[in-house]
Design a protein around this motif. Structure first.
Motif, PDB file in Angstrom:
ATOM      1  N   ASN A 351     -44.831 -64.404  10.966  1.00 52.85           N
ATOM      2  CA  ASN A 351     -44.763 -65.176  12.137  1.00 52.85           C
ATOM      3  C   ASN A 351     -45.801 -66.152  12.266  1.00 52.85           C
ATOM      4  O   ASN A 351     -46.882 -66.031  11.832  1.00 52.85           O
ATOM      5  CB  ASN A 351     -44.209 -64.226  13.331  1.00 52.85           C
ATOM      6  CG  ASN A 351     -45.348 -63.364  13.712  1.00 52.85           C
ATOM      7  OD1 ASN A 351     -46.389 -63.723  13.614  1.00 52.85           O
ATOM      8  ND2 ASN A 351     -45.007 -62.272  14.237  1.00 52.85           N
ATOM      9  N   ASP A 405     -36.058 -69.572  13.572  1.00 52.40           N
ATOM     10  CA  ASP A 405     -36.312 -68.704  15.100  1.00 52.40           C
ATOM     11  C   ASP A 405     -35.648 -67.482  15.246  1.00 52.40           C
ATOM     12  O   ASP A 405     -36.058 -66.780  16.112  1.00 52.40           O
ATOM     13  CB  ASP A 405     -35.479 -69.628  16.060  1.00 52.40           C
ATOM     14  CG  ASP A 405     -36.502 -71.015  16.197  1.00 52.40           C
ATOM     15  OD1 ASP A 405     -37.446 -70.894  16.374  1.00 52.40           O
ATOM     16  OD2 ASP A 405     -35.564 -71.830  16.801  1.00 52.40           O
ATOM     17  N   ASN A 406     -34.703 -67.068  14.108  1.00 52.73           N
ATOM     18  CA  ASN A 406     -34.244 -65.812  14.186  1.00 52.73           C
ATOM     19  C   ASN A 406     -34.083 -65.233  12.718  1.00 52.73           C
ATOM     20  O   ASN A 406     -34.167 -65.999  11.825  1.00 52.73           O
ATOM     21  CB  ASN A 406     -32.976 -65.746  14.951  1.00 52.73           C
ATOM     22  CG  ASN A 406     -32.050 -66.427  14.144  1.00 52.73           C
ATOM     23  OD1 ASN A 406     -31.343 -66.341  12.984  1.00 52.73           O
ATOM     24  ND2 ASN A 406     -31.410 -67.530  14.898  1.00 52.73           N
ATOM     25  N   GLY A 478     -43.207 -66.116  17.651  1.00 52.12           N
ATOM     26  CA  GLY A 478     -42.390 -66.877  16.618  1.00 52.12           C
ATOM     27  C   GLY A 478     -42.754 -68.237  16.430  1.00 52.12           C
ATOM     28  O   GLY A 478     -43.978 -68.760  17.099  1.00 52.12           O
ATOM     29  N   PRO A 479     -42.253 -69.236  15.563  1.00 56.97           N
ATOM     30  CA  PRO A 479     -41.034 -68.712  14.767  1.00 56.97           C
ATOM     31  C   PRO A 479     -41.400 -67.887  13.766  1.00 56.97           C
ATOM     32  O   PRO A 479     -42.581 -67.623  13.481  1.00 56.97           O
ATOM     33  CB  PRO A 479     -40.556 -70.084  14.277  1.00 56.97           C
ATOM     34  CG  PRO A 479     -41.928 -71.003  14.180  1.00 56.97           C
ATOM     35  CD  PRO A 479     -42.518 -70.258  15.427  1.00 56.97           C
TER      36      PRO A 479
END
Ligand SMILES: Cc1cc2nc3c(=O)[nH]c(=O)nc-3n(C[C@H](O)[C@H](O)[C@H](O)COP(=O)(O)OP(=O)(O)OC[C@H]3O[C@@H](n4cnc5c(N)ncnc54)[C@H](O)[C@@H]3O)c2cc1C
Length: 558
Positions: A351, A405-406, A478-479
């Motif tokens: 990350n 982002d995920n 994050g990201p």
């Protein structure tokens, strides 16, 4: 006679040998196939890391080191096993290995200081090893980074050689490629070769190989300092050892094209003994350079310990596949595990918090703060917020980076980088969550998490290189970032067998009068001073030590 000594190759090994010979009053000719802009060879491009033992810089960071510990580590890494029979391949390699560790624990630092090389306070813990006290790896941090990175190592030697040329003690023959050694009886008396057409390409850029004339030069002795084979994938494939499985179909290149290995074959055909050619040092953390200088140019990530490493099918690598631990152990894992052998890549998942503190890129041009000796920029880029500009540039432009982002989007992006989708979101999520559950306590059964905590006990890592253990999936960190990693070719660990004076040996194991070898061409001494594995920062030092040794022997002999 055109000179007292002819040196083939204007890289670090050749330059060190040249300067010491000039100091001893000898006249030197440097024959170099590239143009003047390339003086310094690979060393210019290097990060400049130097293996030193028991230094004030280590002590300032609380590191207790000694010759005995370093020699234990070196032997555990080298694992020399070709020591029986007549003239075994490791006969001189082992002796050179020991002499080099003595140099690194003794004369080396003072000598480098006398040459004008100055060190940053950074001492890195490279190649932490295979987890065994007596096995491969550095027990303590030993990778000393000089101001100027590779330019700060090669520069002083190149400047001195240029000064000697102005004074008439050195003659440079740029764009002169050696094609053969000349003998008188059994003694080497010079070189012959091709004059290549002028080429104004900038440093590192491939140049033409158009032959415009021939040449011959004569001297009392010849030193082969022509580097290794890392820029020539045909050679890398030819010598790839069975113990590392099959070479990847696609590799990327960590050295300029002039690291072509051609001179090694010429030496072999001229009666010189080459040994341990199956020993090489290639990295598994290569990324394609978005701004390439030489063909297929790749940069090696020097990873801190926190990125998660997955194979092409999305399975977390078992030990020793931890970032920064065991270069060839990881290569072996990736090339010999049956169901992934056919894939040429692996993955880091990390990350933003990790990339900011833990990613470093090997190469002088990738570290402008240290290369330009800019202390303020160094502190800002290594201790401040955000990743350094070169790393952000890779994140933005690099073909191997995915940012999301995920995790679902990240995996989707990763699958988009391979011919067919190989990764399963649920499988990756499960493994990352399992790992994330291990950071809750100050202890852990996860070897990598335990390693991160261990690393942070070293002040240098806590300050500059290792983030506090945290959840990879923590949105505040994050990201998320994924990096597709490739095998990047770099160093040659075997080469011309030399005795402790640096004399090249013939096929029958006896010294060839008039012929010496230094640097990567000599397997950094004896045809294999590293054995099977390196402790890092040992290559530049190996060029310096072999160049120095050869020149001292020659100064005494001529
Ligand atoms: C990006 C990068 C990062 C690195 N980082 C580090 C590091 O941090 N620490 C470390 O210890 N090492 C590092 N290295 C490795 C180190 O830089 C090299 O191993 C070392 O510089 C090799 O020096 P050399 O003089 O033996 O050979 P080279 O630098 O390869 O020089 C050989 C020269 O010989 C010339 N030549 C070859 N054949 C002929 C011929 N037939 N006729 C005429 N000329 C010829 C070539 O053109 C070349 O200029 C790094 C290398 C790279 C590329």
């Amino acid at each position: 006679m055109d000179a007292d000594v002819i040196i083939i190759g204007g890289g670090l090994a050749g330059l060190v040998a040249c300067n010491e010979l000039v100091r001893a009053g000898k006249r030197v000719a440097i024959v170099e196939q590239e143009n003047e802009a390339n003086l310094g060879g690979q060393a210019f491009w290097s990060l400049g890391g130097l293996f030193l033992v028991d230094t004030p810089m280590q002590r300032r960071l609380g590191v207790k080191d000694s010759f005995e510990l370093a020699w234990q580590d070196w032997q555990g890494s080298a694992q020399w096993d070709r020591l029986s029979g007549t003239h075994p391949e490791d006969e001189w390699a082992r002796q050179w290995g020991r002499a080099y560790v003595e140099f690194a624990a003794g004369e080396k630092r003072t000598w480098l200081h006398q040459q004008g090389i100055r060190f940053t306070p950074l001492v890195g813990w490279a190649e932490r090893g295979d987890g065994r006290a007596g096995g491969h790896g550095n027990s303590v941090p030993r990778f000393h980074v000089p101001w100027g990175t590779g330019t700060g190592v090669s520069g002083p030697f190149a400047d001195k050689a240029r000064e000697a040329a102005s004074a008439g003690n050195v003659r440079f023959f740029f764009r002169h490629r050696v094609d053969g050694l000349t003998y008188d009886g059994g003694t080497v008396t010079g070189v012959r070769g091709s004059v290549l057409a002028p080429d104004a390409s900038p440093r590192g850029v491939s140049s033409n190989r158009d032959v415009v004339a021939g040449f011959e030069l004569r001297a009392q002795a010849v030193v082969i300092a022509s580097g290794g084979i890392g820029g020539n994938h045909d050679q890398v494939r030819r010598w790839w050892p069975e113990r590392l499985g099959t070479p990847p179909a696609k590799m990327v290149t960590g050295v300029p094209q002039h690291v072509d290995g051609r001179m090694l074959d010429i030496a072999d055909q001229s009666g010189v003994r080459l040994v341990n050619r199956d020993r090489m040092w290639h990295y598994t953390e290569g990324i394609r350079n978005w701004n390439p200088i030489w063909p297929n140019h790749a940069i090696r990530i020097l990873p801190g310990p926190s990125s998660l490493w997955f194979d092409a099918l999305g399975r977390r690598l078992p030990s020793p596949g931890l970032p920064g631990y065991d270069t060839l152990g990881t290569l072996n894992l990736l090339r010999t595990t049956p169901d992934i052998q056919q894939y040429d890549h692996s993955w880091f998942i990390l990350n933003q918090r990790i990339i900011e503190k833990e990613f470093a890129l090997s190469g002088s041009e990738q570290n402008p703060d240290i290369t330009n000796r800019d202390l303020k920029l160094l502190l800002r880029s290594r201790l401040g917020r955000g990743a350094g500009a070169p790393i952000e540039a890779f994140k933005e432009h690099g073909a191997d980076f995915v940012v999301a982002d995920n995790l679902a989007d990240l995996v989707c992006g990763m699958n988009g980088l391979t011919e067919e989708p190989l990764l399963d979101y649920a499988q990756l999520r499960r493994q990352i969550k399992e790992r994330d559950a291990e950071v809750r306590n100050p202890y852990s059964k996860d070897a990598q998490v335990a390693g991160i905590r261990n690393s942070r006990r070293f002040l240098g890592d806590r300050l500059f290189r290792t983030v506090k253990p945290h959840r990879i999936l923590d949105p505040k960190a994050g990201p998320l970032i994924a990096v597709q990693l490739h095998v990047v070719t770099r160093k040659t660990l075997g080469g011309i067998q030399t005795n402790l004076s640096g004399q090249a040996l013939g096929h029958d194991g006896s010294p060839i009068p008039g012929l010496y070898a230094a640097g990567e061409a000599a397997g950094f001494g004896g045809g294999g001073a590293h054995g099977y594995n390196a402790l890092e920062g040992t290559f530049l030092g190996g060029c310096i030590f072999t160049g120095l040794t050869v020149s001292r022997s020659l100064a005494a002999a001529l």
